[in-house]
Design an enzyme around this catalytic site. Structure first.
Site, PDB file in Angstrom:
ATOM      1  N   CYS A   1       0.919  -1.264  -0.131  1.00  0.00           N
ATOM      2  CA  CYS A   1       0.105  -0.132   0.095  1.00  0.00           C
ATOM      3  C   CYS A   1       0.959   1.306  -0.012  1.00  0.00           C
ATOM      4  O   CYS A   1       1.649   1.527  -1.015  1.00  0.00           O
ATOM      5  CB  CYS A   1      -1.137  -0.037   1.254  1.00  0.00           C
TER       6      CYS A   1
ATOM      7  N   HIS B   1      -3.618  -4.857  -0.011  1.00  0.00           N
ATOM      8  CA  HIS B   1      -3.340  -5.358   0.982  1.00  0.00           C
ATOM      9  C   HIS B   1      -3.125  -6.854   0.902  1.00  0.00           C
ATOM     10  O   HIS B   1      -4.564  -7.550   1.202  1.00  0.00           O
ATOM     11  CB  HIS B   1      -4.258  -5.087   2.201  1.00  0.00           C
TER      12      HIS B   1
ATOM     13  N   GLU C   1      -2.223  -9.012   3.316  1.00  0.00           N
ATOM     14  CA  GLU C   1      -2.681  -9.621   4.372  1.00  0.00           C
ATOM     15  C   GLU C   1      -4.141  -9.612   4.559  1.00  0.00           C
ATOM     16  O   GLU C   1      -5.024 -10.116   5.663  1.00  0.00           O
ATOM     17  CB  GLU C   1      -2.108  -8.847   5.567  1.00  0.00           C
TER      18      GLU C   1
END
Length: 193
Positions: free
Chosen positions: A77, A175, A177
């Site tokens: 990001c 992202h 994650e």
């Protein structure tokens, strides 16, 4: 394998640490130059505003260290955006790893772009086992235009760089994650490099 998540005060580092843990690895949070240099893999996260994040990097001299790392590095990001030449956000000079400038979405768009979107034009081992048009999770108001170093695109009325690569440096606008199984596969691919 030693995995270091750079902790410079501008990242959602806990969610990345948990995602790494789910893959069976432990990650260390650090801003110590020696520890970062000794890592097998380095993750460079970022959430927030570009100029203040860059200021934190300069204060800890990480702005000098990061571009000279030789192991695989993944910017996420804002981390990816700071690896570019510069950003319109706060008129910020970046690390110059990716040869592109980050710009703001046009006023005709609702910003930030939040939520799930598709990635396509996948061109790197980072996306091994990831299908074209897989869904990933994004939150951003600024983007890197498509350039020579683009290894995946996404679209918000126009195509932009969803991921970039230059040598051992990788960056994702999204992202991983927070991107479910697809993001987990991308993190696994990065850790297996």
């Amino acid at each position: 394998m030693k995995i270091v998540i750079i902790n410079y005060g501008a990242g959602n580092i806990q969610s990345i640490k948990f995602a790494i843990k789910r893959l069976g690895y432990d990650a260390v949070l650090s801003n110590d130059a020696d520890e970062i240099c000794q890592a097998d893999k380095v993750i460079f996260p970022g959430v927030g505003e570009a100029s203040s994040a860059m200021k934190k990097l300069r204060e800890s001299q990480l702005d000098q260290l990061i571009p000279n790392l030789t192991q695989p590095v993944l910017g996420i990001c804002l981390g990816m955006q700071l690896m570019c030449n510069g950003s319109e956000e706060g008129n910020t000079n970046g690390l110059g790893i990716f040869d592109v400038d980050v710009v703001r979405f046009s006023k005709k768009f609702k910003v930030p772009q939040i939520g799930w979107n598709q990635i396509s034009d996948l061109k790197s081992p980072l996306f091994k086992g990831v299908k074209e048009n897989s869904h990933i999770y994004l939150v951003h108001s600024y983007y890197a235009p498509v350039c020579k170093q683009t290894i995946a695109t996404s679209s918000y009325d126009m195509d932009y760089s969803a991921a970039l690569q230059s040598n051992n440096f990788y960056g994702t606008q999204f992202h991983p994650e927070k991107s479910s199984d697809v993001g987990e596969q991308i993190l696994r691919n990065f850790l297996n490099m």
